[in-house]
Scaffold this active site. Sequence first.
Site, PDB file in Angstrom:
ATOM      1  CG  HIS A 242      -1.957   1.059   1.230  1.00  0.00           C
ATOM      2  ND1 HIS A 242      -1.682   2.376   1.518  1.00  0.00           N
ATOM      3  CD2 HIS A 242      -3.287   0.985   0.973  1.00  0.00           C
ATOM      4  CE1 HIS A 242      -2.800   3.081   1.437  1.00  0.00           C
ATOM      5  NE2 HIS A 242      -3.791   2.266   1.111  1.00  0.00           N
ATOM      6  CB  CYS A 280      -4.211   3.723  -2.142  1.00  0.00           C
ATOM      7  SG  CYS A 280      -5.311   4.709  -1.099  1.00  0.00           S
ATOM      8  CG  HIS A 307      -7.399   0.888  -1.174  1.00  0.00           C
ATOM      9  ND1 HIS A 307      -6.677   1.093  -0.016  1.00  0.00           N
ATOM     10  CD2 HIS A 307      -7.733  -0.418  -1.188  1.00  0.00           C
ATOM     11  CE1 HIS A 307      -6.568  -0.060   0.636  1.00  0.00           C
ATOM     12  NE2 HIS A 307      -7.195  -0.991  -0.066  1.00  0.00           N
ATOM     13  CG  ASP A 360      -9.511   3.852   0.849  1.00  0.00           C
ATOM     14  OD1 ASP A 360      -9.795   3.287   1.919  1.00  0.00           O
ATOM     15  OD2 ASP A 360      -8.445   4.466   0.672  1.00  0.00           O
ATOM     16  CG  HIS A 361     -10.802   6.459   3.942  1.00  0.00           C
ATOM     17  ND1 HIS A 361      -9.780   7.313   4.292  1.00  0.00           N
ATOM     18  CD2 HIS A 361     -10.430   5.239   4.422  1.00  0.00           C
ATOM     19  CE1 HIS A 361      -8.845   6.652   4.942  1.00  0.00           C
ATOM     20  NE2 HIS A 361      -9.215   5.386   5.018  1.00  0.00           N
ATOM     21  CE1 TYR A 377     -12.151   1.455   5.390  1.00  0.00           C
ATOM     22  CE2 TYR A 377     -11.105   2.606   7.217  1.00  0.00           C
ATOM     23  CZ  TYR A 377     -11.011   1.918   6.030  1.00  0.00           C
ATOM     24  OH  TYR A 377      -9.783   1.689   5.462  1.00  0.00           O
TER      25      TYR A 377
END
Length: 399
Positions: A242, A280, A307, A360-361, A377
């Site tokens: 990541h 990401c 992501h 993601d998020h 999240y």
Amino acid sequence: MALEKTWRWFGANDSVTLEDLKQMGIEGVVTALHSIPAGKVWPVEEIRKVKEEIEKHGMRWSVVESLPVSEGIKTHSPDYQRLIDNYRQSLCNLGECEIDAVCYNFMPVLDWARTNLHYVNDRGGESMLFDYPAFAAFDVYILKRPDAEKDYNEIILQKAKNIYSSLSEEQKEELACNIIVVTQAFINGAVDADAPDYKQQFLNYLDTYKNINKEKLREHLSLFLKDVIPTAEECGIHLCIHADDPPFPLLGLPRIASTIDDFLWIIDQYQSLSNGITFCTGSLSARKDNNITEMARKLASHIHFIHLRNTRTLEGLSFYESGHLSGNVDMFSVIKVLLEEQKRRKHQGRKDFRMPFRPDHGIRILGDFQRKANPGYPLYGRLKGLAEIDGMQKAIERM
């Protein structure tokens, strides 16, 4: 064809259940054995228990996020060999259970950093903000890291001093706790969340890196890859590193997974598809000189997990999370590159053509304010992002 729709699930304590995920059209679950500390072996029976529970709901365990790399591996401590042996055994056990993708990171001490977990946007939704002067205020005046002021210019130091002076004692404590504990506690954070001296404990961890610069940390990552990639190959697992979050140095710690040059260097350390990348867009886009579409194109063959989220950069190194489609990232172009790579893999007969992605998020909206969730999240905010990305994929396919 479309990228595999996945969702990060934090296990039985997650307020979003596997039944919910099935209703939402999720195809694959992204999770981990969160109760097992970094450095310990993941037992086959515990892996199977989680895998079978996911499969019982008609989904697959798509990606392990994360099998944490302990600090002793990153610093190459005297305990290195035991930690590596345990990591390899966990990979073997995951392979035995037919799980084929493992996300990890090589960020020292902090997995990620934000200064405000309740940043309100112009619509009233909440996301997360990284304010560089506020982080400097934490580093120099609250944490009081030795020689911290040397890492900031005079303008940032003055802003940091002004911010520190404006904060109440309660706000100072909240800022420190957010950075050291709250954002880390649910991902095998280095610092004990219940420790009364958590700031000192954090400083002690930082001190273990005092003689580790970027070149040394790169050397340690290279050794890690050469030790674990052969095992990953044997077990049929794609390891995927990541990106650093944020992708620039903090707290005097080096960053080695932040730019296109970093990732090309990582791939070059061990030529194997098992030496892969978690791409990401949110983390990487916080750095203004990263061209995210071009990075996706150059790294495409080694991307095994995706992501997708967006950011908007502010003055200097500050940024906030802006949702999924709107922000610095040209999400249309990035998704188009990834779908083209997926078709190429399918045509070549590669087994890893699913290319799992997760929203993601997300921005807290609607009922998220009444739900319990880990920072970043929310349910509705991520579900909105999932729908937006899925719709964009379908539009690109029709084109």
